[in-house]
Design an enzyme around this catalytic site. Structure first.
Site, mmCIF file in Angstrom:
data_model
loop_
_atom_site.group_PDB
_atom_site.id
_atom_site.type_symbol
_atom_site.label_atom_id
_atom_site.label_comp_id
_atom_site.label_asym_id
_atom_site.label_seq_id
_atom_site.Cartn_x
_atom_site.Cartn_y
_atom_site.Cartn_z
ATOM 1 N N ASP A 27 0.852 -1.211 0.131
ATOM 2 C CA ASP A 27 0.193 0.090 0.115
ATOM 3 C C ASP A 27 0.884 1.431 -0.041
ATOM 4 O O ASP A 27 0.704 2.167 0.854
ATOM 5 C CB ASP A 27 -0.773 0.005 1.334
ATOM 6 N N GLU A 201 -11.565 -1.637 -3.245
ATOM 7 C CA GLU A 201 -11.155 -0.836 -2.077
ATOM 8 C C GLU A 201 -9.909 -0.092 -2.575
ATOM 9 O O GLU A 201 -9.915 -0.047 -3.951
ATOM 10 C CB GLU A 201 -10.523 -1.925 -1.055
#
Length: 313
Positions: A27, A201
């Site tokens: 991420d 997401e």
């Protein structure tokens, strides 16, 4: 004055993005201050990497020495200091770092905020200040308060997008003083797969030539070489939507043009960020390296745009 990510006069298209060094990352997001580059990513206390050229990376420690005290109020089950999915922006002379506190597979979650006047630890002003919670979700909510991304609209108004599974991707207007949700701000759902388990997401919104582009991740991360993550995109003339893909399918009905679904070596690319320097752009994400037993690895690649204004690699 708004600075999204001050990359100076760097032409991303002229760089060789064969990354070296400490590349373990999940991420990732990027910032640049002066001549130095920084990556922030999921890990203990939010992990930091640094580079002098954007190519050779080394680990530089963490944002928080331990889990901020207030986090347990919102996520009582959190028993370690692993913080997820940061995002960083520079606004009015301050770096705003958003991050997620949660436990896997649950929506008892909170997005937190830390600020700093500089990213350079050698600077006497370097100090991460814990600004507490931004927005949270509980088991009774239909959304999940993780995966934050701040975007400034064409009028300079900041918005926070976030979300993972549940009802999908959310958007809420921020107050320019606190950089937290504005009073009476309405929470909007802007993207959903439309069917269980709603595997969408990690939103990231950028503005280019009058369009807002919503990048998301479909399917499942965090399974090493079994991961099915992929990057999808849609766009809208309005930051609040409706976002549609290349075929005109609404992202509220499962639309999303696949930008990258990986290959034999780089499996499950996702949780991306997009940055501009002049007309050049890069895509930043992690992918699982099949040659390293599925280790999550930082990727930075030039991102191009076709004549219709759609991104491609």
């Amino acid at each position: 004055m708004v600075h999204f990510h001050p990359f100076g006069n760097v032409n991303f298209y002229e760089m060789d993005w064969s990354l070296k060094g400490d590349l373990w990352a999940h991420d990732p997001v990027i910032a640049k201050e002066g001549s130095r580059w920084y990556v922030f990513h999921t890990g203990s206390g939010i992990q930091i990497k640094t580079s002098e050229d954007g190519v050779h990376w080394e680990n530089m420690g963490r944002v928080f020495p331990s889990l901020p005290d207030w986090c347990k109020q919102y996520v009582p089950e959190k028993d370690e200091d692993h913080l997820w999915a940061p995002d960083i922006c520079f606004y009015n002379g301050i770096y705003y770092l958003y991050y997620s506190v949660s436990t896997f597979g649950k929506n008892t979650s909170v997005i937190g905020l830390a600020t700093n006047r500089t990213l350079d630890p050698r600077d006497p002003d370097y100090e991460w200040k814990d600004m507490g919670p931004v927005i949270h979700s509980t088991a009774s909510d239909n959304y999940n308060a993780i995966d934050p991304n701040v975007v400034f609209d064409q009028e300079g108004q900041p918005w926070l997008s976030f979300g993972s599974f549940w009802s999908g991707i959310q958007l809420i207007q921020l107050d320019t003083e606190t950089m937290k949700p504005a009073a009476q701000a309405e929470l909007l759902t802007i993207a959903s797969r439309g069917e269980e388990p709603n595997a969408i997401e990690a939103p990231f919104i950028v503005c280019r030539n009058g369009y807002y582009y919503l990048f998301v991740s479909f399917d499942f991360c965090c399974r090493g070489i079994e991961s099915t993550y992929k990057i999808a995109v849609g766009r809208s003339k309005d930051i609040t939507g409706p976002y549609v893909d290349k075929n005109g399918v609404s992202m509220m009905q499962g639309g999303g043009t696949i930008l990258d679904a990986g290959n034999d070596r780089w499996i499950g690319p996702g949780h991306c960020a997009v940055y501009f320097s002049g007309v050049s752009a890069i895509l930043v994400n992690h992918a699982y390296d099949a040659l390293k037993n599925g280790e999550p690895t930082l990727q930075i690649r030039p991102l191009y745009w076709d004549d219709e204004g759609w991104p491609y690699l």
